[in-house]
Design an enzyme around this catalytic site. Structure first.
Site, PDB file in Angstrom:
ATOM      1  N   GLU A  94       0.800  -1.220   0.000  1.00 35.36           N
ATOM      2  CA  GLU A  94       0.000   0.000   0.000  1.00 35.36           C
ATOM      3  C   GLU A  94       0.839   1.279   0.000  1.00 35.36           C
ATOM      4  OE1 GLU A  94      -1.831  -1.772   3.381  1.00 35.36           O
ATOM      5  OE2 GLU A  94      -3.821  -1.239   2.649  1.00 35.36           O
ATOM      6  N   CYS A 107       2.749   8.759   1.547  1.00 31.25           N
ATOM      7  CA  CYS A 107       3.164   7.841   2.604  1.00 31.25           C
ATOM      8  C   CYS A 107       3.481   6.502   1.951  1.00 31.25           C
ATOM      9  CB  CYS A 107       2.048   7.702   3.634  1.00 31.25           C
ATOM     10  SG  CYS A 107       2.462   6.521   4.919  1.00 31.25           S
ATOM     11  N   CYS A 114       5.162  -6.258   8.144  1.00 36.64           N
ATOM     12  CA  CYS A 114       6.188  -5.773   9.076  1.00 36.64           C
ATOM     13  C   CYS A 114       6.468  -6.836  10.138  1.00 36.64           C
ATOM     14  CB  CYS A 114       5.712  -4.482   9.746  1.00 36.64           C
ATOM     15  SG  CYS A 114       6.965  -3.785  10.841  1.00 36.64           S
ATOM     16  N   CYS A 118       4.286  -4.438  16.850  1.00 37.08           N
ATOM     17  CA  CYS A 118       3.720  -3.483  17.802  1.00 37.08           C
ATOM     18  C   CYS A 118       2.252  -3.841  18.030  1.00 37.08           C
ATOM     19  CB  CYS A 118       3.853  -2.065  17.267  1.00 37.08           C
ATOM     20  SG  CYS A 118       5.558  -1.627  16.903  1.00 37.08           S
ATOM     21  N   CYS A 121      -0.820  -1.990  16.126  1.00 37.50           N
ATOM     22  CA  CYS A 121      -0.679  -1.692  14.690  1.00 37.50           C
ATOM     23  C   CYS A 121      -1.246  -2.824  13.835  1.00 37.50           C
ATOM     24  CB  CYS A 121       0.800  -1.488  14.380  1.00 37.50           C
ATOM     25  SG  CYS A 121       1.145  -1.260  12.624  1.00 37.50           S
ATOM     26  N   GLY A 165       5.772  -1.563   7.078  1.00 36.73           N
ATOM     27  CA  GLY A 165       7.159  -1.965   7.241  1.00 36.73           C
ATOM     28  C   GLY A 165       7.986  -1.093   8.158  1.00 36.73           C
ATOM     29  N   GLU A 166       9.134  -1.641   8.549  1.00 38.17           N
ATOM     30  CA  GLU A 166      10.107  -0.929   9.378  1.00 38.17           C
ATOM     31  C   GLU A 166      11.295  -0.590   8.467  1.00 38.17           C
ATOM     32  OE1 GLU A 166      10.819   0.523  12.458  1.00 38.17           O
ATOM     33  OE2 GLU A 166      12.618   0.834  11.262  1.00 38.17           O
ATOM     34  N   SER A 220       9.222   6.437  16.685  1.00 31.59           N
ATOM     35  CA  SER A 220       7.942   6.068  17.290  1.00 31.59           C
ATOM     36  C   SER A 220       8.189   5.726  18.754  1.00 31.59           C
ATOM     37  CB  SER A 220       7.339   4.872  16.548  1.00 31.59           C
ATOM     38  OG  SER A 220       7.077   5.229  15.217  1.00 31.59           O
ATOM     39  N   LEU A 221       7.903   6.666  19.609  1.00 31.94           N
ATOM     40  CA  LEU A 221       8.223   6.512  21.042  1.00 31.94           C
ATOM     41  C   LEU A 221       7.147   5.661  21.733  1.00 31.94           C
ATOM     42  CD1 LEU A 221      10.130   7.416  23.326  1.00 31.94           C
ATOM     43  CD2 LEU A 221       8.712   9.470  23.583  1.00 31.94           C
ATOM     44  N   ASN A 222       5.948   6.177  21.754  1.00 33.80           N
ATOM     45  CA  ASN A 222       4.748   5.397  22.111  1.00 33.80           C
ATOM     46  C   ASN A 222       4.635   4.912  23.548  1.00 33.80           C
ATOM     47  OD1 ASN A 222       3.946   5.751  19.514  1.00 33.80           O
ATOM     48  ND2 ASN A 222       4.580   3.750  18.802  1.00 33.80           N
ATOM     49  N   ASN A 296      -5.709   4.952  15.852  1.00 29.46           N
ATOM     50  CA  ASN A 296      -6.615   4.627  14.751  1.00 29.46           C
ATOM     51  C   ASN A 296      -7.024   3.168  14.943  1.00 29.46           C
ATOM     52  OD1 ASN A 296      -6.395   7.181  13.333  1.00 29.46           O
ATOM     53  ND2 ASN A 296      -4.294   6.572  12.875  1.00 29.46           N
ATOM     54  N   CYS A 338      -2.453   6.159   9.975  1.00 29.84           N
ATOM     55  CA  CYS A 338      -1.276   5.554  10.620  1.00 29.84           C
ATOM     56  C   CYS A 338      -1.656   4.238  11.286  1.00 29.84           C
ATOM     57  CB  CYS A 338      -0.734   6.450  11.720  1.00 29.84           C
ATOM     58  SG  CYS A 338      -0.166   8.021  11.160  1.00 29.84           S
TER      59      CYS A 338
HETATM   60  N1  SAH Z   1       7.360   1.128  11.129  1.00 25.32           N
HETATM   61  C1  SAH Z   1       7.619   2.505  11.269  1.00 25.32           C
HETATM   62  C2  SAH Z   1       6.845   3.355  10.308  1.00 25.32           C
HETATM   63  C3  SAH Z   1       5.413   2.981  10.017  1.00 25.32           C
HETATM   64  S1  SAH Z   1       4.229   3.171  11.276  1.00 25.32           S
HETATM   65  C4  SAH Z   1       7.327   2.959  12.687  1.00 25.32           C
HETATM   66  O1  SAH Z   1       6.743   2.216  13.444  1.00 25.32           O
HETATM   67  O2  SAH Z   1       7.750   4.047  13.022  1.00 25.32           O
HETATM   68  C5  SAH Z   1       3.874   4.909  11.300  1.00 25.32           C
HETATM   69  C6  SAH Z   1       3.391   5.421  12.649  1.00 25.32           C
HETATM   70  O3  SAH Z   1       2.077   4.916  12.957  1.00 25.32           O
HETATM   71  C7  SAH Z   1       4.269   5.012  13.819  1.00 25.32           C
HETATM   72  O4  SAH Z   1       4.631   6.143  14.555  1.00 25.32           O
HETATM   73  C8  SAH Z   1       3.377   4.102  14.647  1.00 25.32           C
HETATM   74  O5  SAH Z   1       3.698   4.201  16.020  1.00 25.32           O
HETATM   75  C9  SAH Z   1       2.005   4.636  14.327  1.00 25.32           C
HETATM   76  N2  SAH Z   1       0.916   3.682  14.543  1.00 25.32           N
HETATM   77  C10 SAH Z   1       0.967   2.341  14.439  1.00 25.32           C
HETATM   78  N3  SAH Z   1      -0.265   1.815  14.699  1.00 25.32           N
HETATM   79  C11 SAH Z   1      -1.093   2.850  14.944  1.00 25.32           C
HETATM   80  C12 SAH Z   1      -2.495   2.956  15.233  1.00 25.32           C
HETATM   81  N4  SAH Z   1      -3.266   1.877  15.317  1.00 25.32           N
HETATM   82  N5  SAH Z   1      -3.008   4.184  15.423  1.00 25.32           N
HETATM   83  C13 SAH Z   1      -2.233   5.287  15.324  1.00 25.32           C
HETATM   84  N6  SAH Z   1      -0.920   5.259  15.013  1.00 25.32           N
HETATM   85  C14 SAH Z   1      -0.354   4.046  14.845  1.00 25.32           C
HETATM   86 FE1  SF4 Z   2       5.836  -2.229  12.101  1.00 19.01          FE
HETATM   87 FE2  SF4 Z   2       5.702   0.404  12.570  1.00 19.01          FE
HETATM   88 FE3  SF4 Z   2       3.492  -1.154  12.726  1.00 19.01          FE
HETATM   89 FE4  SF4 Z   2       5.405  -1.338  14.578  1.00 19.01          FE
HETATM   90  S1  SF4 Z   2       4.116   0.476  14.169  1.00 19.01           S
HETATM   91  S2  SF4 Z   2       4.367  -3.054  13.582  1.00 19.01           S
HETATM   92  S3  SF4 Z   2       7.231  -1.032  13.369  1.00 19.01           S
HETATM   93  S4  SF4 Z   2       4.689  -0.728  10.913  1.00 19.01           S
END
Ligand code: SAH
Ligand code: SF4
Length: 360
Positions: A94, A107, A114, A118, A121, A165-166, A220-222, A296, A338
């Protein structure tokens, strides 16, 4: 030699011409091909300008051009478009286009699926299918620009590597793609308009910092503690939050650059005032900004989206340390926002989303 013309650098194009036309092809010919692909952005080999017809025919016959094909296109009420693109081996990935007035943000994905897992995600639920080649990364932009008549404005496009992906687990291909995209004689995008987002692959962040041509960096700190981050992002068992923050402190920012931190807010999990205070402390004294992303939602994700009031309270605390913004969700209704990229095509899932996040 790369498997397709798109994604080949000048040296590889030269080698390809030498192979199919015969050795000793003049360098200007390779440059003609390179510029036709990336600068004039022709969409097949037979349209490459200036080459003898016989050469073009040979190129078209013997080398894949490498533009991905459209599989499906989803249009959001907010203008966002999600493309499902078909690759050479039949796999699909995508890309999302987000128009905002005169500005366009692409994007793009760096892998199919991936491996990072996480917990919040949707892409994680796919697992890793494979890395994308440099050509497949560049191809997403060339395809989407051509599809939307944006080829003439390519220098002004913003690119975020925040799709599937990462990117730091596919660094050689990502860097090769970035060099082609940022080459003024190539696609001509500005490095300053490209951002790579990572879940925190610490040694690869150091490696990226040593590259002369590299996008801006988003982390991505989270989470605000080791324990919480280990639960939400199991990659933390390998690369601790402490090491991640240390590599951020040491990161060689260019004069015009700052770091970005992304923080997904999960209701009742990592969105308290205490979390916000810990985030503010973690990033204090870094040249950075913070983007908050309210979760999301999607099927299979066990978390909820916090209320806007909670998000605002969190933002107000983090703001004491650094500029802090709330990222507007784009294309939630079509699973393009995202963390939602999982090739969702099922209309019943779209309905489910409406129920989970009413009014979005
Ligand atoms: N893999 C990389 C880039 C893709 S994800 C990464 O993790 O940074 C892009 C962003 O979406 C990241 O900051 C991730 O933390 C965030 N993300 C993942 N799942 C999400 C969700 N369900 N809702 C909102 N943001 C999310
Ligand atoms: Fe992969 Fe980024 Fe999703 Fe984590 S947030 S599973 S690193 S795409």
């Amino acid at each position: 030699m790369a498997a397709s013309l798109i994604g080949s650098n000048l040296g590889e194009i030269q080698a390809c011409l030498d192979r199919i036309v015969g050795p000793g092809v003049p360098a200007f010919r390779a440059r003609q091909v390179y510029e036709s692909i990336y600068k004039q952005r022709v969409t097949d080999a037979s349209a490459i300008r200036g080459l003898p017809r016989e050469w073009r025919e040979k190129l078209a016959k013997e080398v894949a051009f490498g533009l991905p094909e459209l599989d499906k296109r989803y249009q959001s009420a907010d203008g966002t478009i999600r493309y499902l693109l078909r690759l050479d081996d039949g796999k699909t990935v995508e890309t999302v286009l987000m128009p905002e007035g005169e500005r366009y943000t692409f994007c793009i994905s760096s892998q199919v699926g991936c491996p990072v897992n996480c917990q919040f995600c949707l892409t994680a639920l796919m697992g890793l299918e494979r890395n994308l080649t440099a050509g497949e990364i560049v191809g997403q932009i060339l395809f989407t620009a051509a599809e939307n008549g944006l080829s003439s404005q390519i220098a002004k496009l913003n690119v975020v590597m925040m799709g599937q992906g990462e990117p730091l687990l596919n660094l050689p291909n990502v860097l090769k793609a970035v060099r082609i995209l940022a080459d003024p004689d190539g696609a001509g995008l500005s490095m300053r308009r490209m951002t790579l987002s990572t879940s925190g692959i610490v040694p690869r962040i150091e490696e990226l910092g040593r590259e002369a041509v590299r996008p801006k960096l988003a982390i991505s700190l989270n989470a605000s503690t080791e324990e919480q981050r280990r639960e939400l992002m199991p990659i933390t068992k390998k690369y601790s939050l402490r090491d991640l923050m240390a590599v951020c402190k040491a990161y060689p920012l260019r004069s015009w650059e700052h770091l970005s931190f992304e923080y997904v807010l999960l209701r009742g999990v990592n969105d308290s005032d205490d979390d916000a205070r810990r985030v503010a402390r973690l990033i204090a004294n870094l040249r950075c900004k913070v983007n908050l992303i309210a979760l999301n939602p999607g099927p299979g994700i066990a978390f909820q989206t916090p209320d806007p009031e909670r998000v605002a309270a969190f933002q107000a605390i983090v703001k004491r340390s650094a500029p802090c913004f709330v990222r507007k969700p784009r294309g939630r209704d079509i699973y393009a926002a995202c963390g939602q990229l999982k090739r969702m095509a099922d209309s019943s899932a779209f309905v489910e989303l409406e129920a989970a996040a009413p009014g979005v």
